[in-house]
Design a protein around this motif. Structure first.
Motif, mmCIF file in Angstrom:
data_model
loop_
_atom_site.group_PDB
_atom_site.id
_atom_site.type_symbol
_atom_site.label_atom_id
_atom_site.label_comp_id
_atom_site.label_asym_id
_atom_site.label_seq_id
_atom_site.Cartn_x
_atom_site.Cartn_y
_atom_site.Cartn_z
ATOM 1 N N LYS A 1 0.810 -1.214 0.000
ATOM 2 C CA LYS A 1 0.000 0.000 0.000
ATOM 3 C C LYS A 1 0.843 1.262 0.000
ATOM 4 N N THR A 2 2.172 1.107 -0.059
ATOM 5 C CA THR A 2 3.079 2.245 0.013
ATOM 6 C C THR A 2 3.902 2.329 -1.259
ATOM 7 N N SER B 1 7.048 4.107 -2.888
ATOM 8 C CA SER B 1 8.262 4.848 -2.572
ATOM 9 C C SER B 1 8.720 5.624 -3.807
ATOM 10 N N SER C 1 -6.172 2.477 -3.154
ATOM 11 C CA SER C 1 -5.842 3.354 -2.022
ATOM 12 C C SER C 1 -4.366 3.188 -1.690
ATOM 13 N N LEU C 2 -3.576 4.230 -1.975
ATOM 14 C CA LEU C 2 -2.132 4.125 -1.841
ATOM 15 C C LEU C 2 -1.554 5.352 -1.154
ATOM 16 N N THR C 3 -0.423 5.161 -0.500
ATOM 17 C CA THR C 3 0.321 6.253 0.126
ATOM 18 C C THR C 3 1.649 6.422 -0.603
ATOM 19 N N LYS D 1 5.335 8.117 -0.693
ATOM 20 C CA LYS D 1 6.324 8.655 0.245
ATOM 21 C C LYS D 1 7.583 9.089 -0.499
ATOM 22 N N ILE E 1 4.217 17.900 -1.327
ATOM 23 C CA ILE E 1 4.835 16.797 -0.607
ATOM 24 C C ILE E 1 6.235 17.240 -0.194
ATOM 25 N N SER F 1 4.815 12.402 3.062
ATOM 26 C CA SER F 1 3.990 11.469 2.284
ATOM 27 C C SER F 1 2.644 12.095 1.983
ATOM 28 N N THR F 2 1.931 11.502 1.057
ATOM 29 C CA THR F 2 0.573 11.908 0.731
ATOM 30 C C THR F 2 -0.209 10.677 0.302
ATOM 31 N N SER F 3 -1.476 10.610 0.669
ATOM 32 C CA SER F 3 -2.312 9.456 0.360
ATOM 33 C C SER F 3 -3.359 9.828 -0.673
ATOM 34 N N SER G 1 -6.855 8.071 -3.065
ATOM 35 C CA SER G 1 -7.762 6.987 -3.440
ATOM 36 C C SER G 1 -8.173 7.208 -4.889
#
Length: 627
Positions: free
Chosen positions: A117-118, A120, A180-182, A184, A211, A216-218, A220
């Motif tokens: 879910k992250t 990079s 739905s991802l974050t 970073k 950012i 980080s920022t999320s 959807s």
């Protein structure tokens, strides 16, 4: 189907990235080129180079002019390969201290920070220098004897440099799972020599958001599919730099293991070729028991197993099979691609029962398999994608083109030929002679040849070696075939190559897009011929045997003579003393006519009364390079 083709392109891009990255690493580390550049620029005052980065001094693995940040265009998307090339180019442009550490360490850290879910992000923004295009004509530099010099007029140093920007970024993977991802941006993954006021990221939903480095920022996403990420960097002087990168968002519920699908097997037999019929075990893993989007893997030369002696019907014939493919796709380093394949396609694995026979016969079997798949498919509009590995590539080529020639529909959109010997398998002749010599030894020494490494799958080494060396498929592919007598006999290879050349390549069907993709293992480095392919010496002796030969010389002598199939070695062993079996093998490249390319020797040596040396050559085989 268009979306499927687009997604499949990601797989091929992934393969080409691996090849390209290896090439870039080799170029950047090429000491010969670096020494040449050092010599060319050694007389420049490096302290006068703005930012300490000179493009003319770099290994320019990508065209930096495309990635200036001025505007986003089709030719300046940044993928992971391009991003690595940008980093390596800038790092190699340093005329003094390197601007950052090893590129491999940066990318490894970036990848380690990503997860399910992250995402990079790693990015770079630099200002570098380049010698002006008209610097020589305008007298800003001097160039003599392939060396560049500063120029001074009336005591004033002439500035030949102009400054340029370069920017790029990429996520750790271009294939991401879940909506739905974050995102970073790790401090150790952001590289710059600029004074920056603000960094903004559009993760692919069309909205820029700030950012920070280390932040980080999320997001959807409203849907899966292809997205374009954008990065906007605003400098302290008000200049804005832009970069973009493509990603593919897939449903997080895509099955990633074989447990999520349905596996079935069937045996398919083709029509005969020259009186020979072949069969294949076809293993299919579907997502729900129905074939919708077939991805067909056709294995190559795999003469390992005897189909009548299998004990585990789930394993498959030979070394390659569906389970092995699925195991490879489930490994961590292949997980993203594996989940993509298993989520998008129904996997079909063609496992030859008799891969040693005529290529045409196996191609006839593949035609039957393709026609069966087309009949079983949910829709004929869903095209087949076929990957042929090694000899499998030849079989696929022959089968598809034959179907077209006979007006049969193959419904194929992509044919991937992986390491297929379309012009023949050029195995060094010394190696082929070594195989022939080994077979000759095992035939000559029947006792050893019958018992050594006897296996229910392959038979004896002799039986397996003969199958390997003299089967029809090997004779068709080998540029030089060494026959039973040790002579070069290429009639079957030549007739096969003539037939294949006349047949040509498949062209695809009217109304269906068709692409052929060739992938080959190789190297961009200059050709290197070793002095020897193989050199090995061995010896063996036993004090227990020497003692036994004293107490029971007749039994010992009979045993040696029987096993080695040599009466003189048996007679020699009757004498008291130290017994030693010595052998050597040498396989060399055929760089000139008459050069010895293969030598195999086995000697039985006896030190009679532990004082007098005597020996018997039990086996000798040598071959020179023919004209």
């Amino acid at each position: 189907m268009k979306k499927i083709i687009q997604k499949l392109s990601l797989l091929f891009l992934f393969l080409f990235c691996i090849i390209g990255i290896s090439y870039a690493q080799n170029v950047e580390e090429n000491q010969e080129v670096r020494s040449y550049l050092d010599g060319m620029f050694q007389n420049l005052d490096k302290s006068k180079v703005p930012h300490g980065l000179l493009r003319d001094y770099a290994f320019e693995l990508v065209n930096l002019e495309r990635y200036t940040g001025e505007k986003l265009e089709e030719n300046n998307y940044v993928d992971r390969q391009t991003y690595e090339f940008l980093l390596r180019t800038i790092r190699s442009s340093a005329v003094a201290t390197k601007p950052f550490g090893e590129v491999e360490d940066i990318l490894t850290r970036q990848y380690s920070l990503g997860g399910k879910k992250t995402v990079s992000i790693s990015g770079m923004a630099y200002q570098y220098s380049v010698i002006k295009a008209n610097a020589l004509e305008d007298g800003l530099i001097k160039y003599e004897n392939e060396k560049v010099y500063d120029n001074v007029k009336n005591g004033v140093w002439q500035n030949p440099y102009q400054n340029e920007y370069v920017i790029g970024f990429c996520p750790q993977d271009s294939i991401l799972f879940g909506t739905s991802l974050t995102f970073k941006l790790d401090r150790n993954c952001w590289l710059t020599n600029l004074s920056i006021n603000k960094i903004e990221l559009d993760p692919g939903n069309g909205v820029f958001r700030s950012i920070s480095v280390g932040g980080s920022t999320s997001v959807s996403f409203g849907s899966t599919g292809s997205k374009t990420m954008k990065l906007k960097v605003t400098l302290s002087n008000g200049t804005q730099l832009l970069s973009h990168s493509r990603i593919e968002i897939l449903d997080s519920k895509i099955p990633g293991t074989r447990a999520g699908g349905v596996v079935s097997k069937r045996i398919v037999t083709g029509t005969s070729y020259k009186g020979v019929q072949t069969s294949a075990e076809v293993s299919i893993q579907t997502r729900d028991g129905k074939i919708k989007n077939p991805l067909i893997f056709v294995e190559g030369f795999d003469p390992v197993d005897n189909p009548f002696s299998r004990t585990n019907p789930l394993i498959g014939y030979g070394a390659g099979h569906l389970n092995k493919l699925l195991d490879q796709l489930s490994k961590d380093e292949n997980k993203a691609i594996g989940e993509l394949l298993l989520g998008m396609f129904d996997i079909v694995y063609v496992d030859w029962i008799d891969s040693e026979n005529y290529i045409q016969a196996n191609a006839n079997t593949l035609i039957e398999i393709i026609e069966w798949i087309n009949n079983e498919k949910v829709s004929s509009s869903n095209s087949n994608i076929i990957i042929g590995q090694s000899m499998g590539g030849l079989i696929v080529r022959y089968a598809l083109k034959t179907m077209e020639k006979n007006n049969k529909v193959h419904e194929t959109s992509h044919f991937v030929s992986y390491d297929a010997p379309h012009l023949g398998a050029n195995v060094p002749l010394g190696i082929l002679y070594a195989l022939h010599g080994t077979i000759s030894f095992l035939e000559n020494k029947e006792v050893i040849g019958h018992f050594i490494n006897k296996d229910k799958k392959t038979g004896t080494i002799l039986e397996f070696a003969e199958r390997l060396a003299h089967c029809n498929a090997a004779r068709q592919m080998l540029v030089n075939y060494v026959d039973f007598a040790g002579n070069i006999e290429n009639s079957l290879h030549n007739s096969w190559q003539n037939e294949l050349a006349t047949l040509g390549f498949p062209q695809g069907e009217k109304g269906r897009d068709f692409k052929m993709i060739g992938i080959a293992n190789g190297s961009y480095s200059s050709g290197y011929v070793p002095s020897s392919y193989l050199t090995a010496d061995f010896s063996g002796s036993s004090d227990l045997f020497d003692i036994f030969s004293i107490w029971a010389p007749f039994v010992a002598g009979t045993g040696v003579g029987y096993v080695l199939d040599d009466i003189w070695a048996g007679l020699l062993s009757l004498l008291p003393g130290k017994s030693t079996l010595k052998g050597n093998i040498a396989v060399n490249p055929g760089i000139s006519q008459g050069k010895k390319i293969t030598e195999i020797k086995l000697k039985y040596k006896k030190k009679i009364l532990w004082m007098i040396n005597s020996s018997r050559t039990v086996f000798s085989y040598d071959k020179n390079m023919p004209g």
